[in-house]
Design an enzyme around this catalytic site. Structure first.
Site, PDB file in Angstrom:
ATOM      1  N   TYR A   1      15.645  30.666   8.075  1.00 40.09           N
ATOM      2  CA  TYR A   1      14.459  30.940   8.303  1.00 40.09           C
ATOM      3  C   TYR A   1      14.558  31.384   9.956  1.00 40.09           C
ATOM      4  O   TYR A   1      14.581  30.440  10.940  1.00 40.09           O
ATOM      5  CB  TYR A   1      13.233  29.944   7.727  1.00 40.09           C
ATOM      6  CG  TYR A   1      12.297  30.394   6.496  1.00 40.09           C
ATOM      7  CD1 TYR A   1      12.326  31.442   6.198  1.00 40.09           C
ATOM      8  CD2 TYR A   1      12.564  29.649   5.805  1.00 40.09           C
ATOM      9  CE1 TYR A   1      12.277  31.386   4.855  1.00 40.09           C
ATOM     10  CE2 TYR A   1      12.638  29.645   4.394  1.00 40.09           C
ATOM     11  CZ  TYR A   1      12.029  30.465   3.890  1.00 40.09           C
ATOM     12  OH  TYR A   1      11.801  30.587   2.653  1.00 40.09           O
TER      13      TYR A   1
ATOM     14  N   LYS B   1       0.875  -1.927   0.217  1.00 38.89           N
ATOM     15  CA  LYS B   1      -0.532  -0.129   0.017  1.00 38.89           C
ATOM     16  C   LYS B   1       0.666   1.738   0.239  1.00 38.89           C
ATOM     17  O   LYS B   1       2.157   1.810   0.505  1.00 38.89           O
ATOM     18  CB  LYS B   1      -1.038  -0.079   1.539  1.00 38.89           C
ATOM     19  CG  LYS B   1       0.026   0.064   2.548  1.00 38.89           C
ATOM     20  CD  LYS B   1      -1.207  -0.247   3.456  1.00 38.89           C
ATOM     21  CE  LYS B   1      -0.465  -0.108   4.876  1.00 38.89           C
ATOM     22  NZ  LYS B   1      -1.214  -0.235   6.269  1.00 38.89           N
TER      23      LYS B   1
HETATM   24  C1  LIG Z   1      -0.156  -1.505   6.514  1.00 39.72           C
HETATM   25  C2  LIG Z   1      -0.921  -2.017   6.962  1.00 39.72           C
HETATM   26  C3  LIG Z   1      -0.393  -3.929   7.361  1.00 39.72           C
HETATM   27  C4  LIG Z   1       1.376  -3.832   7.591  1.00 39.72           C
HETATM   28  O1  LIG Z   1       1.607  -3.065   8.508  1.00 39.72           O
HETATM   29  P1  LIG Z   1       3.608  -3.618   9.194  1.00 39.72           P
HETATM   30  O2  LIG Z   1       3.735  -2.821  10.450  1.00 39.72           O
HETATM   31  O3  LIG Z   1       4.051  -1.928   7.799  1.00 39.72           O
HETATM   32  O4  LIG Z   1       3.487  -5.204   8.760  1.00 39.72           O
HETATM   33  C5  LIG Z   1      -0.765  -5.439   7.361  1.00 39.72           C
HETATM   34  N1  LIG Z   1      -2.044  -5.277   7.329  1.00 39.72           N
HETATM   35  C6  LIG Z   1      -2.839  -4.201   8.068  1.00 39.72           C
HETATM   36  C7  LIG Z   1      -4.367  -4.575   8.119  1.00 39.72           C
HETATM   37  C8  LIG Z   1      -2.625  -2.727   7.560  1.00 39.72           C
HETATM   38  O5  LIG Z   1      -3.419  -2.004   7.383  1.00 39.72           O
END
Ligand SMILES: *Cc1c(COP(=O)(O)O)cnc(C)c1O
Length: 375
Positions: free
Chosen positions: A262, A40
Site C-alpha cells: 500500500y 492483567k
Molecule cells: C501493571 C502494574 C504492575 C506491573 O508492572 P510491570 O512494570 O509490568 O512490572 C504493578 N503494579 C501496578 C499498579 C500496575 O498497574
C-alpha cells in the site's frame, strides 16, 4: 478463549518454564519481600490462565489483575489459598458483584472506601480490601489530603479486612531516577500515619531499583515475568519467554523500479526477492514497524519492506543464503530478536508488543508440566 487451533497460519510459542524461572528469580531478588505475579491484560497477552496455573504450581500465591472481569475469569483456576487483587477496583454500583468474586479490590479513593465499608456492614461480612496511595504518579490512588483524612479517621476501615497498602512507581525503568526514591520516601511516610498492614511498591523495575526496606512486604512484577528487560540500561537478566513465527505464504521476484505494498512506499533499486508473511497489524505487527522491523528466516535477518498491512507484511529475502519456500516460518520474536528489540524498531515498549499480539496465532505452551499434572 478465542485462540485459533494448530491449523492457524502463524504461531506463538509461550515457554511457561521460562515464566516460572523468571518469577523465581524475581521472588529471590525481592527478599525479604515476596513476589506476586501481575497477570492483567491476559498475562500481558500470553494467557492468564495457563500462566497463573504454572506460577501457582511453582508457589506463587498472590496475583494482580486490572479488571473485575479478569478476576472472574481467573479465580476458578487459582488455588483456594491464593489472593487475587483487582487494581482498578470497582465502579459505583458494582460493589456487590465485586464482593461475590472472592477477590480483593484495590480502593483508589475515600468515596469507594465508604461504599465498600457500607456493603460490609450490610452483608455482615469482613470484606477484604487493599488501598492505593498515590505518591507521585497522579494516576490512581488516595492523594495526600485523603491519606491525612484516613490517618485521622482510621475507623473508616471498621468492618473491613485491610490486606495491603500499595503505591506505584512512575520512573523505575530509568536507572537512578530521583522520583523513585522520592516516591519510596513519601510512601513510607504515609504508612507511618496509617493502620498497619503489609505494603507493596515495586513493579518489575522497582525490584531492581529499591532497597530491601523500600521494597516492603510484597513486589508486583508483570513485564519481567514475560521476558521484558526491567533494567533497559543493562543486559536483560530475565529469560526470553515468547517465540513468534509467521508463516511464509508466497515468495516472489520483483524487478528494479517496482514498488511493494500500500502506498508504494518502497521502490526496489535492484531486482529483488520478497517473501510475504502471515502477520500484520491485526496481529500486533504494528504498522509503525513498516520499513523498520527485521524478521529472521533461517537465522538470517531480513528487513520488512513497504507498509505492513492488516494481515500481511513483505520482507526482502534477496540476501538470504538458503532457498526459501512457502510454508516455512519467519521469526518475529525469539532467540534472534527480543521483545524489547522489536519494540525499539517501532518506537514503542515491549509491554505494548506483548499486549497487542492478537488472537489469530496458534498458541502453543511449553513446559509448566507440573501445572498440567495438577489440573
Ligand atoms: C501493571 C502494574 C504492575 C506491573 O508492572 P510491570 O512494570 O509490568 O512490572 C504493578 N503494579 C501496578 C499498579 C500496575 O498497574
Amino acid at each position: 478463549m478465542a485462540d485459533t487451533g494448530p491449523e492457524a497460519m502463524s504461531r506463538l510459542i509461550v515457554d511457561l518454564d521460562a515464566i516460572v524461572a523468571n518469577w523465581r528469580q524475581l521472588n529471590e531478588r525481592s527478599a525479604p519481600a515476596r513476589a506476586a505475579a501481575v497477570v492483567k491484560a491476559d498475562a500481558y497477552g500470553l494467557g492468564a490462565i495457563p500462566v497463573a496455573r504454572a506460577l501457582a504450581a511453582a508457589g506463587a500465591r498472590t496475583f494482580f489483575v486490572a479488571h473485575p472481569a479478569e478476576a472472574a475469569e481467573l479465580r476458578p483456576h487459582l488455588p483456594a489459598d491464593a489472593t487475587l487483587y483487582v487494581l482498578n477496583g470497582f465502579t459505583p454500583g458494582d460493589e456487590a458483584a465485586m464482593a461475590a468474586l472472592n477477590a480483593v479490590p484495590v480502593i483508589n479513593d475515600l468515596g469507594q472506601l465508604t461504599v465498600w465499608a457500607k456493603l460490609a456492614e450490610r452483608l455482615q461480612r469482613r470484606l477484604p480490601v487493599a488501598i492505593h496511595i498515590d505518591t507521585g504518579m497522579n494516576r490512581l490512588g488516595l492523594d495526600a489530603h485523603e491519606v491525612h483524612q484516613l490517618g485521622e479517621n482510621p475507623h473508616s476501615l471498621r468492618g473491613l479486612d485491610l490486606r495491603l497498602w500499595i503505591s506505584h512507581l512512575a520512573c523505575a525503568d530509568e536507572a537512578g531516577h530521583l522520583l523513585t526514591h522520592v516516591q519510596a520516601g513519601r510512601f513510607a511516610n504515609a504508612l507511618m500515619h496509617l493502620p498497619i498492614a503489609p505494603a507493596s511498591l515495586a513493579n518489575s523495575s522497582g525490584i531492581f531499583r529499591l532497597n530491601a526496606a523500600e521494597r516492603q512486604a510484597l513486589t508486583r512484577p508483570g513485564a519481567a515475568l514475560y521476558g521484558v528487560n526491567p533494567t533497559p540500561e543493562a543486559t536483560n537478566p530475565m529469560q526470553a519467554v515468547v517465540r513468534l513465527e509467521a508463516r511464509i505464504l508466497q515468495v516472489r521476484s520483483v524487478d528494479s523500479g517496482q514498488t511493494v505494498g500500500y502506498g508504494a512506499t518502497h521502490t526496489f533499486a535492484k531486482p529483488a526477492k520478497i517473501a510475504v508473511i502471515a502477520a500484520g497489524y491485526a496481529d500486533g505487527f504494528h504498522r509503525a514497524l513498516s520499513g523498520k522491523a527485521l524478521v529472521h528466516i533461517n537465522e538470517h535477518p531480513c528487513p520488512v519492506v513497504g507498509r505492513i498491512s492488516m494481515d500481511l507484511a513483505c520482507v526482502d529475502i534477496t540476501g538470504c543464503p538458503t532457498p526459501i519456500a512457502p510454508g516455512a516460518f519467519a521469526l518475529l520474536l525469539g532467540p534472534q530478536q527480543s521483545v524489547d528489540a522489536l519494540a525499539g524498531q517501532g518506537g514503542t515498549i515491549g509491554y505494548e508488543i506483548l499486549t497487542s499480539l492478537g488472537r489469530r496465532y496458534a498458541r502453543l505452551y511449553q513446559g509448566g508440566a507440573l501445572a498440567e499434572a495438577k489440573a
